[in-house]
Design a protein around this motif. Structure first.
Motif, PDB file in Angstrom:
ATOM      1  N   ASN A   7      57.694 -25.023  91.942  1.00  0.00           N
ATOM      2  CA  ASN A   7      57.229 -24.698  90.406  1.00  0.00           C
ATOM      3  C   ASN A   7      58.151 -25.513  89.806  1.00  0.00           C
ATOM      4  O   ASN A   7      57.373 -25.905  88.623  1.00  0.00           O
ATOM      5  N   SER A   8      59.116 -25.893  89.898  1.00  0.00           N
ATOM      6  CA  SER A   8      60.063 -26.670  88.915  1.00  0.00           C
ATOM      7  C   SER A   8      59.752 -27.973  89.114  1.00  0.00           C
ATOM      8  O   SER A   8      59.460 -28.555  87.953  1.00  0.00           O
ATOM      9  N   VAL A   9      59.254 -28.612  90.378  1.00  0.00           N
ATOM     10  CA  VAL A   9      58.847 -29.899  90.349  1.00  0.00           C
ATOM     11  C   VAL A   9      57.295 -30.046  89.818  1.00  0.00           C
ATOM     12  O   VAL A   9      56.988 -30.847  88.905  1.00  0.00           O
ATOM     13  N   THR A  10      56.672 -29.006  89.868  1.00  0.00           N
ATOM     14  CA  THR A  10      55.264 -28.804  89.309  1.00  0.00           C
ATOM     15  C   THR A  10      55.342 -28.951  87.982  1.00  0.00           C
ATOM     16  O   THR A  10      54.594 -29.709  87.068  1.00  0.00           O
ATOM     17  N   LYS A  11      56.316 -28.093  87.261  1.00  0.00           N
ATOM     18  CA  LYS A  11      56.461 -28.116  85.952  1.00  0.00           C
ATOM     19  C   LYS A  11      57.066 -29.316  85.220  1.00  0.00           C
ATOM     20  O   LYS A  11      56.274 -29.831  84.081  1.00  0.00           O
ATOM     21  N   LEU A  12      57.844 -30.085  86.037  1.00  0.00           N
ATOM     22  CA  LEU A  12      58.271 -31.302  85.522  1.00  0.00           C
ATOM     23  C   LEU A  12      57.291 -32.313  85.577  1.00  0.00           C
ATOM     24  O   LEU A  12      57.125 -33.066  84.487  1.00  0.00           O
ATOM     25  N   TYR A  13      56.473 -32.350  86.596  1.00  0.00           N
ATOM     26  CA  TYR A  13      55.404 -33.191  86.623  1.00  0.00           C
ATOM     27  C   TYR A  13      54.338 -33.140  85.674  1.00  0.00           C
ATOM     28  O   TYR A  13      53.928 -33.957  84.833  1.00  0.00           O
ATOM     29  N   ASN A  14      53.955 -31.709  85.321  1.00  0.00           N
ATOM     30  CA  ASN A  14      52.834 -31.666  84.473  1.00  0.00           C
ATOM     31  C   ASN A  14      53.548 -31.902  82.914  1.00  0.00           C
ATOM     32  O   ASN A  14      52.728 -32.365  82.171  1.00  0.00           O
ATOM     33  N   GLY A  15      54.838 -31.724  82.776  1.00  0.00           N
ATOM     34  CA  GLY A  15      55.420 -32.224  81.499  1.00  0.00           C
ATOM     35  C   GLY A  15      55.077 -33.866  81.227  1.00  0.00           C
ATOM     36  O   GLY A  15      54.869 -34.211  80.106  1.00  0.00           O
ATOM     37  N   PHE A  16      55.589 -34.469  82.346  1.00  0.00           N
ATOM     38  CA  PHE A  16      55.392 -35.749  82.483  1.00  0.00           C
ATOM     39  C   PHE A  16      54.076 -36.089  82.087  1.00  0.00           C
ATOM     40  O   PHE A  16      53.805 -37.099  81.440  1.00  0.00           O
ATOM     41  N   ALA A  17      53.231 -35.737  82.812  1.00  0.00           N
ATOM     42  CA  ALA A  17      51.723 -36.127  82.582  1.00  0.00           C
ATOM     43  C   ALA A  17      51.327 -35.757  81.403  1.00  0.00           C
ATOM     44  O   ALA A  17      50.593 -36.793  80.791  1.00  0.00           O
ATOM     45  N   SER A  18      51.705 -34.593  80.447  1.00  0.00           N
ATOM     46  CA  SER A  18      51.377 -34.486  79.242  1.00  0.00           C
ATOM     47  C   SER A  18      51.889 -35.562  78.359  1.00  0.00           C
ATOM     48  O   SER A  18      51.181 -35.901  77.307  1.00  0.00           O
ATOM     49  N   VAL A  19      53.119 -36.161  78.500  1.00  0.00           N
ATOM     50  CA  VAL A  19      53.605 -37.244  77.750  1.00  0.00           C
ATOM     51  C   VAL A  19      52.712 -38.226  77.893  1.00  0.00           C
ATOM     52  O   VAL A  19      52.478 -38.920  76.902  1.00  0.00           O
ATOM     53  N   LEU A  20      52.285 -38.689  79.024  1.00  0.00           N
ATOM     54  CA  LEU A  20      51.496 -39.611  79.322  1.00  0.00           C
ATOM     55  C   LEU A  20      50.124 -39.575  78.785  1.00  0.00           C
ATOM     56  O   LEU A  20      49.700 -40.622  78.368  1.00  0.00           O
TER      57      LEU A  20
END
Length: 168
Positions: A7-20
């Protein structure tokens, strides 16, 4: 424990994708500004040296070399302007994409490079039409982004009581 890590990795990835995702329109703007200007410069250069371009097109055995040179110059000059500002973006990109495909196919060395798209990709992307071709392809497929006249017109039309898009 493992599900918490996932869940933490998924949340981090989704945040990164949102910035991109927020960088998509600035990137499309940068592509349009840079390559639109390059198209305009090339079109202007062809227009102001039409005799040399006509001679080159004559050597390539293109039909009606003077009219073809004039048409290519105007497509690049006017298309570059429209491309830069995001006006009729997808239609403009299609015309520029076809123009650059013809540039690939008209010059014997570039025709060979075009045929190497899969077998020797370094020849394909090393050819002079490639970056123009690819920029036009990107805007054709992805659209101009939010920083474009097209987007402003869609918003303006949408605020006049007509839907900006319709879903079927």
């Amino acid at each position: 424990m493992m599900s918490g890590l996932v869940n933490s990795v998924t949340k981090l990835y989704n945040g990164f994708a949102s910035v991109l995702n927020r960088l998509q329109s600035p990137l499309l703007l940068a592509i349009r500004l840079y390559w639109g200007y390059q198209f305009m410069q090339d079109g202007w250069g062809k227009l102001t040296h039409l005799d040399k371009v006509t001679d080159f097109f004559t050597n390539l055995n293109l039909p009606a070399p003077h009219m073809t040179a004039l048409a290519v110059a105007l497509i690049e000059l006017c298309g570059g302007f429209l491309f830069t500002f995001g006006i009729a973006s997808r239609l403009t990109s299609l015309v520029l994409f076809v123009n650059m495909t013809m540039a690939y196919l008209s010059v014997p060395d570039d025709r060979v490079n075009f045929s190497h798209i899969f077998s020797k990709p370094e020849d394909f992307y090393g050819a002079s039409p490639y970056t123009y071709w690819f920029a036009a392809l990107l805007i054709l497929i992805l659209g101009p982004g939010v920083f474009a006249v097209d987007t402003l017109l869609k918003r303006w039309i949408g605020t006049r009581g007509e839907p900006a898009h319709t879903v079927s």
